[in-house]
Structure formats: structure tokens, C-alpha cells
Design a protein around this motif. Structure first.
Motif, PDB file in Angstrom:
ATOM      1  N   ILE A 130      -0.195   5.244  -1.550  1.00 36.64           N
ATOM      2  CA  ILE A 130      -1.605   5.609  -0.774  1.00 36.64           C
ATOM      3  C   ILE A 130      -1.484   7.204  -0.453  1.00 36.64           C
ATOM      4  O   ILE A 130      -2.295   7.795  -0.422  1.00 36.64           O
ATOM      5  CB  ILE A 130      -1.943   4.685   0.276  1.00 36.64           C
ATOM      6  CG1 ILE A 130      -3.457   4.953   0.734  1.00 36.64           C
ATOM      7  CG2 ILE A 130      -0.954   4.653   1.219  1.00 36.64           C
ATOM      8  CD1 ILE A 130      -4.106   3.634   1.563  1.00 36.64           C
ATOM      9  N   LEU A 172       0.868  -1.148   0.039  1.00 35.70           N
ATOM     10  CA  LEU A 172      -0.121  -0.084   0.208  1.00 35.70           C
ATOM     11  C   LEU A 172       0.867   1.362   0.069  1.00 35.70           C
ATOM     12  O   LEU A 172       0.625   2.277  -0.715  1.00 35.70           O
ATOM     13  CB  LEU A 172      -0.811   0.154   1.466  1.00 35.70           C
ATOM     14  CG  LEU A 172      -2.220  -0.711   1.259  1.00 35.70           C
ATOM     15  CD1 LEU A 172      -2.882  -0.679   2.501  1.00 35.70           C
ATOM     16  CD2 LEU A 172      -3.363  -0.057   0.230  1.00 35.70           C
ATOM     17  N   ASN A 183     -10.692   5.233   4.013  1.00 37.44           N
ATOM     18  CA  ASN A 183     -11.466   4.305   2.985  1.00 37.44           C
ATOM     19  C   ASN A 183     -10.587   2.933   3.430  1.00 37.44           C
ATOM     20  O   ASN A 183     -11.469   1.796   3.633  1.00 37.44           O
ATOM     21  CB  ASN A 183     -11.356   4.771   1.517  1.00 37.44           C
ATOM     22  CG  ASN A 183     -11.766   3.625   0.551  1.00 37.44           C
ATOM     23  OD1 ASN A 183     -12.942   3.151   0.738  1.00 37.44           O
ATOM     24  ND2 ASN A 183     -11.011   3.224  -0.317  1.00 37.44           N
ATOM     25  N   ILE A 184      -9.531   2.770   3.225  1.00 46.28           N
ATOM     26  CA  ILE A 184      -8.940   1.379   3.264  1.00 46.28           C
ATOM     27  C   ILE A 184      -9.030   1.132   4.688  1.00 46.28           C
ATOM     28  O   ILE A 184      -9.077  -0.214   5.085  1.00 46.28           O
ATOM     29  CB  ILE A 184      -7.149   1.734   2.768  1.00 46.28           C
ATOM     30  CG1 ILE A 184      -7.230   1.844   1.252  1.00 46.28           C
ATOM     31  CG2 ILE A 184      -6.441   0.355   3.136  1.00 46.28           C
ATOM     32  CD1 ILE A 184      -7.819   0.718   0.301  1.00 46.28           C
ATOM     33  N   ALA A 211      -8.752  10.760   2.863  1.00 45.37           N
ATOM     34  CA  ALA A 211     -10.053   9.893   2.148  1.00 45.37           C
ATOM     35  C   ALA A 211      -9.454   8.740   2.163  1.00 45.37           C
ATOM     36  O   ALA A 211      -9.980   7.548   2.143  1.00 45.37           O
ATOM     37  CB  ALA A 211     -10.624  10.491   0.930  1.00 45.37           C
ATOM     38  N   ASN A 212      -8.261   8.694   1.104  1.00 52.47           N
ATOM     39  CA  ASN A 212      -7.629   7.039   0.655  1.00 52.47           C
ATOM     40  C   ASN A 212      -7.483   6.258   2.027  1.00 52.47           C
ATOM     41  O   ASN A 212      -7.836   4.933   2.075  1.00 52.47           O
ATOM     42  CB  ASN A 212      -6.134   7.120   0.140  1.00 52.47           C
ATOM     43  CG  ASN A 212      -6.665   7.547  -1.360  1.00 52.47           C
ATOM     44  OD1 ASN A 212      -7.680   7.398  -1.720  1.00 52.47           O
ATOM     45  ND2 ASN A 212      -5.545   7.806  -1.939  1.00 52.47           N
ATOM     46  N   SER A 232     -12.194  -0.265   5.139  1.00 48.03           N
ATOM     47  CA  SER A 232     -12.346  -1.482   4.525  1.00 48.03           C
ATOM     48  C   SER A 232     -11.846  -2.754   5.144  1.00 48.03           C
ATOM     49  O   SER A 232     -12.436  -3.847   5.311  1.00 48.03           O
ATOM     50  CB  SER A 232     -11.853  -1.683   3.288  1.00 48.03           C
ATOM     51  OG  SER A 232     -12.566  -0.366   2.280  1.00 48.03           O
ATOM     52  N   ALA A 233     -10.654  -2.450   5.726  1.00 46.99           N
ATOM     53  CA  ALA A 233      -9.828  -3.713   6.638  1.00 46.99           C
ATOM     54  C   ALA A 233     -10.845  -3.828   7.710  1.00 46.99           C
ATOM     55  O   ALA A 233     -10.664  -5.093   8.135  1.00 46.99           O
ATOM     56  CB  ALA A 233      -8.627  -3.048   6.875  1.00 46.99           C
ATOM     57  N   ILE A 256     -14.060  -3.715   8.424  1.00 46.48           N
ATOM     58  CA  ILE A 256     -15.143  -4.545   7.653  1.00 46.48           C
ATOM     59  C   ILE A 256     -14.850  -5.901   7.570  1.00 46.48           C
ATOM     60  O   ILE A 256     -15.279  -6.837   7.990  1.00 46.48           O
ATOM     61  CB  ILE A 256     -15.903  -3.840   6.512  1.00 46.48           C
ATOM     62  CG1 ILE A 256     -16.506  -2.487   6.983  1.00 46.48           C
ATOM     63  CG2 ILE A 256     -17.025  -4.698   6.045  1.00 46.48           C
ATOM     64  CD1 ILE A 256     -17.459  -2.263   7.844  1.00 46.48           C
ATOM     65  N   ALA A 257     -13.568  -6.057   6.803  1.00 47.30           N
ATOM     66  CA  ALA A 257     -13.057  -7.319   6.208  1.00 47.30           C
ATOM     67  C   ALA A 257     -12.768  -8.255   7.638  1.00 47.30           C
ATOM     68  O   ALA A 257     -13.306  -9.392   7.584  1.00 47.30           O
ATOM     69  CB  ALA A 257     -11.792  -7.069   5.619  1.00 47.30           C
ATOM     70  N   ASP A 287      -5.618  13.316  -1.976  1.00 48.34           N
ATOM     71  CA  ASP A 287      -6.914  12.658  -1.372  1.00 48.34           C
ATOM     72  C   ASP A 287      -6.181  11.779  -0.363  1.00 48.34           C
ATOM     73  O   ASP A 287      -7.022  10.735  -0.009  1.00 48.34           O
ATOM     74  CB  ASP A 287      -7.478  11.915  -2.228  1.00 48.34           C
ATOM     75  CG  ASP A 287      -8.136  13.073  -3.210  1.00 48.34           C
ATOM     76  OD1 ASP A 287      -8.801  13.925  -2.754  1.00 48.34           O
ATOM     77  OD2 ASP A 287      -8.210  12.598  -4.522  1.00 48.34           O
TER      78      ASP A 287
END
Lengths: 99, 201
Positions: free
Chosen positions: A62, A56, A74-75, A70-71, A78-79, A81-82, A67
Motif C-alpha cells: 500500500i 496490506l 481511503n483504506i 490517498a491509498n 473504509s475501515a 465506515i466498516a 499515491d
């Protein structure tokens, strides 16, 4: 950003070298060491997360665009949630039957 | 908006449109993380349900897995070099490293398809057990992404040869680079939590 565009791609070479060390290190720990299954999984799991971070930050850059906040949000989201999906599924499906 | 050009930035970030496209692709990758998380979750739940069929240690071959991993790791590195050359406005170098990336990706795909064929010959198909169903779905989804990526990059190379290095083609190549590195990240987790875990069990 300019330091990426001149001369020798040193950060890529370092990232690649670290990926190889982490990958073959993880394989060696898993296949050659006599640690317990739990210890092996924690160690190689940590190595995998470190390696994902290298991809990354050193290959996907990244942090270089405007941005970047925001990046990162976001990541990281997502991690999160994963982890909830994977750990939550395994937890519910393995502990549910025995109670 | 897209007419405003900031020449101080690398080609792919020079217009607002490009920056938005790149941010949008990062958000897509967030959704991809969740997609793969669901498949890892299914595999994590079902990986010990062998239904009398072959288990992980009967199937996995350490040497082949290490070669696959090496091919994909190296292709992620060559992809990075391709973007590095793109930022030096070296179109020839960029295309050369992109072709290397595709050859390595193709090698990975060849190894993976051969592995699946071997499994089926050993009687380990998607229908054999819950372990193998979830295994083939997880690995197959990753392999499908690699296949689509190779087709995508071939189209990009054609466009790059026709139009040259412009902010638009640079942005498209940069976004493909993000996708390719992401596939390597997914593979690291497959390597660790499917192959190494299966061989330790």
C-alpha cells in the motif's frame, strides 16, 4: 521499490510465516484455552486486524506508489465506515429491544 | 498523458494511466470493504437466531475450516511471489506462481462448495433460520468473489501468453493481485468472526 525486485522475496516469506502463526495462534486460543468468550473475541479480533495489516503492507504494498497518502486515507476511511456499520448495527439491534 | 513513461519504476507504475488505474482499484476495494461490512453487520445481528435449526457448533468442522484457511493464505502468498517474479521480468516464473495461486483458490472453492452441500444435507439451508440466511449470504458473496477472481486470472494468463509482459498486462496482473490479497483479508475476518466465534459460543 528496488529492494522488492532483487534476490529472495524475504518480506513475502516473513509475511506468510506471520500470517500462519497468527491464524493458527488464533485458532489455538479460541479452541484450546479456557479464557472467557469476551477475552477470546478481543484477542482473536486483534490478531485478525494485525493480519489484515500484514496483507496490506507486506503483500499489497500500500505504501510503495506515489499515491500512498490517498491509498492510506481511503483504506483507513473504509475501515472506519466498516466499524461504524458493523458495531453500530449490532449495538442498535441488540440494545433497542430491551428498553 | 499515458505516453509518458518512467522506466525507473516497476512496469505497472510506468505510465500515468496505469497509476490512475491502480489508484482507482484501491478506491473500488474501499467500496468492497463497505459491502462486506454490511454483510458482517447482518451476520453479527442474526447469528444467534437459530429458529430451532442447527447452530454454529452443530455445523462447523474445525479441521475443514483450517484447511480452507491454509489454502487461501498460501494462495495469497503465491500471488505475492507471482508479482515479485513479474518485477524481475521473469514471465515464466510469474505465470507458474499465478497458476499455483489459481489451483489453491480452486481447492479452497472445492472445500467451500463441499461444506455447503454437507450443510444442506444436514437440513441447514438458507431458509432454515436467520443465522443460516446471513451465513450463506456472507460466505456466498466471498465465494462468488473467489470464483470471479479465478475466471479473471485465467483471462489474464491468456492475454499474457498472447501479448507478453507489457506495462498494460503488468498493471492488470498487479491489480488482480490486489483483489486476491483483499479476498484473503475478508476471509481472515470470516474465519475469526464467523467460524472461531461460532465454535467458542
Amino acid at each position: 521499490m528496488d529492494n522488492h525486485s532483487k534476490g529472495f522475496p524475504i518480506s513475502h516469506v516473513i509475511g506468510f510465516f506471520m500470517s500462519l502463526v497468527l491464524t493458527f495462534g488464533a485458532a489455538w486460543i479460541a479452541l484450546q484455552s479456557s479464557l472467557s468468550m469476551t477475552a477470546v473475541m478481543w484477542i482473536i479480533g486483534t490478531l485478525a486486524v494485525i493480519q489484515a495489516g500484514i496483507q496490506l503492507y507486506m503483500f499489497m504494498h500500500i505504501n510503495e506508489s506515489n499515491d500512498r497518502i490517498a491509498n492510506n486515507i481511503n483504506i483507513i476511511y473504509s475501515a472506519f465506515i466498516a466499524v461504524v456499520i458493523v458495531a453500530g448495527s449490532i449495538w442498535v439491534m441488540t440494545s433497542g429491544h430491551s428498553h | 498523458m499515458s505516453a509518458k513513461v518512467n522506466a525507473a519504476l516497476p512496469l505497472e507504475y510506468q505510465t500515468e494511466q496505469n497509476r490512475m488505474n491502480i489508484l482507482g482499484f484501491w478506491i473500488f476495494l474501499g467500496a468492497e470493504i463497505v459491502l462486506f461490512a454490511t454483510l458482517f453487520g447482518v451476520y453479527g445481528v442474526l447469528s444467534e437466531r437459530h429458529a430451532g435449526g442447527p447452530g454454529q457448533s452443530d455445523l462447523f468442522i474445525v479441521k475443514d475450516v483450517l484447511i480452507q484457511t491454509f489454502l487461501l493464505l498460501t494462495s495469497s502468498f503465491t500471488m505475492g511471489i507471482s508479482i515479485f517474479e513479474m518485477r524481475r521480468s521473469n514471465k515464466k516464473g510469474m505465470l507458474m506462481w499465478l497458476v499455483f495461486t489459481l489451483l489453491l483458490g480452486g481447492g479452497f472453492l472445492f472445500m467451500e462448495i463441499r461444506e455447503f452441500i454437507n450443510y444442506v444435507h444436514e437440513g441447514a439451508t438458507m431458509q432454515t433460520s436467520a443465522f443460516l440466511s446471513s451465513f450463506f449470504v456472507l460466505l456466498g458473496t466471498h465465494g462468488l468473489h473467489v470464483t470471479i477472481g479465478i475466471g479473471w486470472a485465467i483471462l489474464l494468463i491468456i492475454q499474457m501468453l498472447q501479448r507478453g509482459l507489457t506495462p498494460v498486462t503488468a498493471r492488470k496482473t498487479f491489480i488482480f493481485g490486489l483483489y486476491w490479497h483483499f479476498l484473503d483479508v475478508v476471509w481472515i475476518f470470516i474465519f475469526t468472526f464467523v467460524y472461531l466465534r461460532g465454535l467458542v459460543m
